[in-house]
Scaffold this motif. Structure first.
Motif, PDB file in Angstrom:
ATOM      1  N   GLY A 350      33.688  43.030  22.758  1.00  0.00           N
ATOM      2  CA  GLY A 350      34.742  43.522  21.896  1.00  0.00           C
ATOM      3  C   GLY A 350      34.331  44.724  21.073  1.00  0.00           C
ATOM      4  N   LEU A 351      33.018  44.912  20.900  1.00  0.00           N
ATOM      5  CA  LEU A 351      32.504  46.062  20.157  1.00  0.00           C
ATOM      6  C   LEU A 351      32.079  47.200  21.071  1.00  0.00           C
ATOM      7  CD1 LEU A 351      30.304  44.156  17.538  1.00  0.00           C
ATOM      8  CD2 LEU A 351      32.532  45.227  17.139  1.00  0.00           C
ATOM      9  N   LEU A 352      31.989  46.928  22.379  1.00  0.00           N
ATOM     10  CA  LEU A 352      31.519  47.929  23.338  1.00  0.00           C
ATOM     11  C   LEU A 352      32.576  48.156  24.421  1.00  0.00           C
ATOM     12  CD1 LEU A 352      27.857  46.645  23.835  1.00  0.00           C
ATOM     13  CD2 LEU A 352      28.622  48.515  22.340  1.00  0.00           C
ATOM     14  N   PRO A 353      33.477  49.076  24.217  1.00  0.00           N
ATOM     15  CA  PRO A 353      34.505  49.338  25.228  1.00  0.00           C
ATOM     16  C   PRO A 353      33.934  49.671  26.598  1.00  0.00           C
ATOM     17  CG  PRO A 353      35.091  50.398  23.159  1.00  0.00           C
ATOM     18  CD  PRO A 353      33.699  49.869  22.987  1.00  0.00           C
ATOM     19  N   LYS A 354      32.769  50.334  26.641  1.00  0.00           N
ATOM     20  CA  LYS A 354      32.171  50.663  27.940  1.00  0.00           C
ATOM     21  C   LYS A 354      31.781  49.400  28.705  1.00  0.00           C
ATOM     22  CE  LYS A 354      30.350  55.347  27.305  1.00  0.00           C
ATOM     23  NZ  LYS A 354      31.201  55.914  28.375  1.00  0.00           N
ATOM     24  N   ALA A 355      31.193  48.428  27.986  1.00  0.00           N
ATOM     25  CA  ALA A 355      30.804  47.179  28.651  1.00  0.00           C
ATOM     26  C   ALA A 355      32.034  46.434  29.150  1.00  0.00           C
ATOM     27  CB  ALA A 355      30.004  46.307  27.684  1.00  0.00           C
ATOM     28  N   ALA A 356      33.078  46.432  28.344  1.00  0.00           N
ATOM     29  CA  ALA A 356      34.307  45.773  28.767  1.00  0.00           C
ATOM     30  C   ALA A 356      34.907  46.470  29.980  1.00  0.00           C
ATOM     31  CB  ALA A 356      35.311  45.764  27.616  1.00  0.00           C
ATOM     32  N   ALA A 357      34.759  47.792  30.046  1.00  0.00           N
ATOM     33  CA  ALA A 357      35.305  48.543  31.182  1.00  0.00           C
ATOM     34  C   ALA A 357      34.581  48.188  32.480  1.00  0.00           C
ATOM     35  CB  ALA A 357      35.195  50.043  30.908  1.00  0.00           C
ATOM     36  N   VAL A 358      33.289  47.881  32.393  1.00  0.00           N
ATOM     37  CA  VAL A 358      32.543  47.474  33.590  1.00  0.00           C
ATOM     38  C   VAL A 358      33.103  46.171  34.140  1.00  0.00           C
ATOM     39  CG1 VAL A 358      30.301  46.701  34.437  1.00  0.00           C
ATOM     40  CG2 VAL A 358      30.442  48.674  32.914  1.00  0.00           C
ATOM     41  N   VAL A 359      33.321  45.202  33.250  1.00  0.00           N
ATOM     42  CA  VAL A 359      33.866  43.920  33.676  1.00  0.00           C
ATOM     43  C   VAL A 359      35.291  44.102  34.210  1.00  0.00           C
ATOM     44  CG1 VAL A 359      34.416  41.576  32.944  1.00  0.00           C
ATOM     45  CG2 VAL A 359      32.434  42.743  31.973  1.00  0.00           C
ATOM     46  N   ALA A 360      36.037  45.013  33.578  1.00  0.00           N
ATOM     47  CA  ALA A 360      37.422  45.243  34.007  1.00  0.00           C
ATOM     48  C   ALA A 360      37.507  45.871  35.391  1.00  0.00           C
ATOM     49  CB  ALA A 360      38.132  46.142  32.990  1.00  0.00           C
ATOM     50  N   ALA A 361      36.388  46.404  35.891  1.00  0.00           N
ATOM     51  CA  ALA A 361      36.395  47.064  37.198  1.00  0.00           C
ATOM     52  C   ALA A 361      36.319  46.074  38.359  1.00  0.00           C
ATOM     53  CB  ALA A 361      35.222  48.046  37.288  1.00  0.00           C
ATOM     54  N   ILE A 362      36.157  44.789  38.070  1.00  0.00           N
ATOM     55  CA  ILE A 362      36.128  43.793  39.153  1.00  0.00           C
ATOM     56  C   ILE A 362      37.462  43.834  39.892  1.00  0.00           C
ATOM     57  CG2 ILE A 362      35.954  41.334  39.710  1.00  0.00           C
ATOM     58  CD1 ILE A 362      34.250  40.979  37.221  1.00  0.00           C
ATOM     59  N   PRO A 363      37.460  44.010  41.200  1.00  0.00           N
ATOM     60  CA  PRO A 363      38.723  44.100  41.950  1.00  0.00           C
ATOM     61  C   PRO A 363      39.548  42.815  41.835  1.00  0.00           C
ATOM     62  CG  PRO A 363      36.870  44.844  43.288  1.00  0.00           C
ATOM     63  CD  PRO A 363      36.289  44.195  42.064  1.00  0.00           C
ATOM     64  N   PRO A 364      40.877  42.933  41.866  1.00  0.00           N
ATOM     65  CA  PRO A 364      41.718  41.737  41.713  1.00  0.00           C
ATOM     66  C   PRO A 364      41.486  40.693  42.791  1.00  0.00           C
ATOM     67  CG  PRO A 364      43.010  43.660  42.405  1.00  0.00           C
ATOM     68  CD  PRO A 364      41.668  44.155  42.002  1.00  0.00           C
ATOM     69  N   GLY A 365      41.195  41.124  44.021  1.00  0.00           N
ATOM     70  CA  GLY A 365      40.950  40.156  45.082  1.00  0.00           C
ATOM     71  C   GLY A 365      39.740  39.290  44.807  1.00  0.00           C
ATOM     72  N   VAL A 366      38.682  39.897  44.266  1.00  0.00           N
ATOM     73  CA  VAL A 366      37.471  39.146  43.927  1.00  0.00           C
ATOM     74  C   VAL A 366      37.767  38.139  42.819  1.00  0.00           C
ATOM     75  CG1 VAL A 366      35.109  39.326  43.061  1.00  0.00           C
ATOM     76  CG2 VAL A 366      35.981  41.034  44.672  1.00  0.00           C
ATOM     77  N   LEU A 367      38.465  38.605  41.777  1.00  0.00           N
ATOM     78  CA  LEU A 367      38.839  37.707  40.685  1.00  0.00           C
ATOM     79  C   LEU A 367      39.707  36.565  41.198  1.00  0.00           C
ATOM     80  CD1 LEU A 367      39.699  39.994  37.628  1.00  0.00           C
ATOM     81  CD2 LEU A 367      37.927  38.252  37.752  1.00  0.00           C
ATOM     82  N   GLY A 368      40.673  36.904  42.048  1.00  0.00           N
ATOM     83  CA  GLY A 368      41.589  35.894  42.562  1.00  0.00           C
ATOM     84  C   GLY A 368      40.891  34.826  43.373  1.00  0.00           C
ATOM     85  N   GLY A 369      39.909  35.222  44.184  1.00  0.00           N
ATOM     86  CA  GLY A 369      39.176  34.247  44.990  1.00  0.00           C
ATOM     87  C   GLY A 369      38.434  33.246  44.131  1.00  0.00           C
ATOM     88  N   ALA A 370      37.736  33.746  43.100  1.00  0.00           N
ATOM     89  CA  ALA A 370      37.003  32.844  42.207  1.00  0.00           C
ATOM     90  C   ALA A 370      37.963  32.008  41.364  1.00  0.00           C
ATOM     91  CB  ALA A 370      36.070  33.649  41.304  1.00  0.00           C
ATOM     92  N   ALA A 371      39.042  32.635  40.887  1.00  0.00           N
ATOM     93  CA  ALA A 371      39.990  31.924  40.022  1.00  0.00           C
ATOM     94  C   ALA A 371      40.709  30.811  40.773  1.00  0.00           C
ATOM     95  CB  ALA A 371      41.004  32.907  39.448  1.00  0.00           C
ATOM     96  N   THR A 372      40.972  31.006  42.052  1.00  0.00           N
ATOM     97  CA  THR A 372      41.654  29.967  42.832  1.00  0.00           C
ATOM     98  C   THR A 372      40.845  28.679  42.848  1.00  0.00           C
ATOM     99  OG1 THR A 372      42.715  31.625  44.241  1.00  0.00           O
ATOM    100  CG2 THR A 372      42.582  29.385  45.102  1.00  0.00           C
ATOM    101  N   VAL A 373      39.531  28.804  42.993  1.00  0.00           N
ATOM    102  CA  VAL A 373      38.672  27.626  42.963  1.00  0.00           C
ATOM    103  C   VAL A 373      38.752  26.947  41.604  1.00  0.00           C
ATOM    104  CG1 VAL A 373      36.295  26.785  43.156  1.00  0.00           C
ATOM    105  CG2 VAL A 373      37.112  28.604  44.678  1.00  0.00           C
ATOM    106  N   MET A 374      38.646  27.731  40.534  1.00  0.00           N
ATOM    107  CA  MET A 374      38.608  27.159  39.186  1.00  0.00           C
ATOM    108  C   MET A 374      39.945  26.548  38.785  1.00  0.00           C
ATOM    109  SD  MET A 374      36.246  29.813  37.071  1.00  0.00           S
ATOM    110  CE  MET A 374      37.365  31.181  37.359  1.00  0.00           C
ATOM    111  N   PHE A 375      41.050  27.231  39.095  1.00  0.00           N
ATOM    112  CA  PHE A 375      42.352  26.707  38.703  1.00  0.00           C
ATOM    113  C   PHE A 375      42.680  25.430  39.463  1.00  0.00           C
ATOM    114  CE2 PHE A 375      43.943  31.227  37.474  1.00  0.00           C
ATOM    115  CZ  PHE A 375      43.026  31.230  36.438  1.00  0.00           C
ATOM    116  N   GLY A 376      42.221  25.353  40.708  1.00  0.00           N
ATOM    117  CA  GLY A 376      42.385  24.109  41.439  1.00  0.00           C
ATOM    118  C   GLY A 376      41.661  22.965  40.761  1.00  0.00           C
TER     119      GLY A 376
END
Length: 525
Positions: A350-376
């Motif tokens: 929250g204090l480092l916008p650059k660090a947050a931008a790195v995490v924000a660069a994760i492609p949606p497909g990658v996030l979706g694959g991991a999230a599907t497991v967790m939400f299940g």
């Protein structure tokens, strides 16, 4: 070889329970970062949706995201570490609730949009947070009466609904995000999602205990690296972001307090109380820790405090994040100090916008694959809670079935709310969680009435139920759920109880309704 530096109980003394385990710093940082990645997409989507609807500038939107991350960190530390009688002291991440999105957008648009609308929203958020905090300090006897509104048939249904409602969010990311769904999605993003999901599952199945416990993190990192190599992970925003971004109270101006927005936000917080109650019991079930009314009250106080702080620091209402409940089940890392580490990381992001931008660069497909497991796994946590309910009783079966039907209504016919309701009413009811939770509560009152005492109390208080609840793995439940419960307490992963003899402590915690096995304070009253 010892795996822990210490075990700290609620009062700071030594504890034998894995929840109070303080892991070595490298593992705390690694597991904490995994929690941050797991929750990141869900955390930032709320300020993005609200900011976009209110026509905020890109700079203002970035500020909202940073403020959200910063406050999420504070809120999670309060919930997991605990401050006095505030915080459940469980591995629970706090995040902005999806239930508040539609009401906040309606409030903001009614106030004319822009930053002026944020001031009205923040006035409602602060008031609702203070009200929730005050509610959770009610006398123990009165609080137990209120808690009787949320027996396992209600909380289990709500957690199951949360998992079911969250799964479409993950599946939209699987095909590249919501904007691409209407066009059939992006096959390349689907390939990233499937690859990430398979990688996570293989790591969990074949990896050593430590590797399987960070399978989600490895999947996110590996999927992003593959996408970057193929030109689908863009890090240009990192160079354009500032190094430091400090969140200050009332950045957009003094909040405004108007009665209807406040009323709407109070209703939102009532629904989030059901969510947090269900998540608290679900986490208790996963980590093998007895949950009583006092623990739930401490969790709700943390919700209220975090929500009020959120309004002060330009953020929104907070709730126990169901996404990370699924991660606790997947990894079987039970230490609450992992969440404290995640909170520190969130504050830094929250204090480092650059660090947050790195995490924000994760492609949606990658996030979706991991999230599907967790939400299940979130939905599975709800099903496990329902495993303690006698669903052969027709009234309980009706509560679950009808509540699930109501929860699916907004996603099935969203146009109904726009066409036949006012904007204010639609903003409240056009939510699967709101409709499903409300239906479960009302139908439980209709069929079961108000119970006496704590509906989730230890079965020793009700000997007839003891064989089904004390040993869930032996209950008349699906074999897969019994195996999952057994795995939670018997493997050799970090935060488990296989190597240090604390399996006995876990079972003692289930048998001891006062929770005295870990030094926790007994419930008041």
């Amino acid at each position: 070889m010892a795996r822990v530096a210490a075990r700290l109980s609620v009062n700071g003394e030594q504890s034998s329970h894995p929840v109070d385990e303080v892991l070595p710093l490298p593992k705390l940082a690694l597991y904490g970062f995994q929690h941050v990645l797991a929750f990141y997409a869900g955390a930032v989507i709320v300020p993005i949706l609200v900011g976009s609807a209110l026509k905020l500038s890109p700079e203002q939107l970035v500020y909202l995201i940073n403020a959200d991350l910063f406050t999420c960190g504070i809120a999670s530390i309060i919930q997991a570490w605990g401050v006095g009688r505030i915080g459940a002291r469980l591995p629970i991440i706090q995040g902005v609730t999806f239930t508040a999105v539609s009401p906040m957008i309606a409030i903001g648009l009614g106030a004319g949009g822009g930053t002026a609308a944020l001031l009205v929203i923040y006035g409602a958020v602060i008031t609702a947070g203070i009200a929730t905090f005050a509610f959770a300090w009610m006398p123990a006897r009165v609080f137990r009466v209120v808690m009787s509104l949320f027996p396992p048939v209600v909380t289990g249904t709500v957690i199951t609904i949360l998992g079911i409602v969250l799964l479409p969010v993950a599946l939209k990311d699987v095909v590249g995000g919501a904007p691409l769904v209407g066009d059939g999605g992006d096959p390349k993003q689907l390939a990233y999602a499937v690859g990430t999901m398979l990688f996570v599952l293989v790591m969990m199945r074949l990896g050593r205990p430590f590797v399987s416990s960070i399978a989600v993190l490895l999947g996110l990192v590996g999927g992003t690296l593959v996408a970057f190599a193929l030109g689908d992970a863009k890090f240009a925003a990192v160079g354009q972001s500032d190094w430091i971004g400090v969140t200050t109270p009332f950045h957009f101006g003094a909040p405004k307090f108007e009665w209807f927005p406040i009323l709407l936000m109070l209703i939102v917080m009532l629904i989030t109380m059901v969510e947090t109650t269900g998540d608290t019991y679900a986490v208790g079930e996963i980590v093998g820790k007895d949950i009583d009314s006092e623990t739930v009250a401490r969790a709700l106080r943390a919700d209220g405090a975090a929500t009020a702080i959120g309004g002060l620091l330009n953020s929104f209402p907070y709730v126990a994040f169901a996404e990370n409940v699924g991660l606790v089940r997947v990894t079987r890392v039970k230490s609450r100090f992992v969440v404290v580490a995640a909170g520190v990381i969130m504050i830094i992001l929250g204090l480092l916008p650059k660090a947050a931008a790195v995490v924000a660069a994760i492609p949606p497909g990658v996030l979706g694959g991991a999230a599907t497991v967790m939400f299940g796994m979130v939905a599975l946590a709800g099903i496990q809670t329902l495993g303690k309910v006698d669903l052969k009783e027709e009234k309980n079966a009706l509560i679950v079935g009808v509540a699930l039907a109501f929860a699916l209504f907004p996603a099935t016919v969203p146009a109904f709310f726009e066409k036949h309701m006012s904007v204010d009413l639609a903003s409240l009811l056009n939510s699967g969680v709101t409709l499903g939770a409300t239906a479960a509560i009302l139908m439980n009152l209709l069929f079961n009435g108000l119970g006496k005492g704590d509906p989730h109390a230890d079965p020793q208080a009700a000997p007839d139920a003891a064989p089904e609840v004390v040993l869930p793995a032996q209950a008349d439940a699906p074999v897969a759920l019994a195996a999952a419960h057994k795995a939670d307490g018997s493997d050799g992963s970090d935060g488990s109880n296989a190597t240090d003899g604390s399996d006995k402590a876990d079972k003692a915690a289930v048998r001891d309704p006062a929770g005295t096995t870990d030094g926790a304070a007994t419930p008041a009253g």
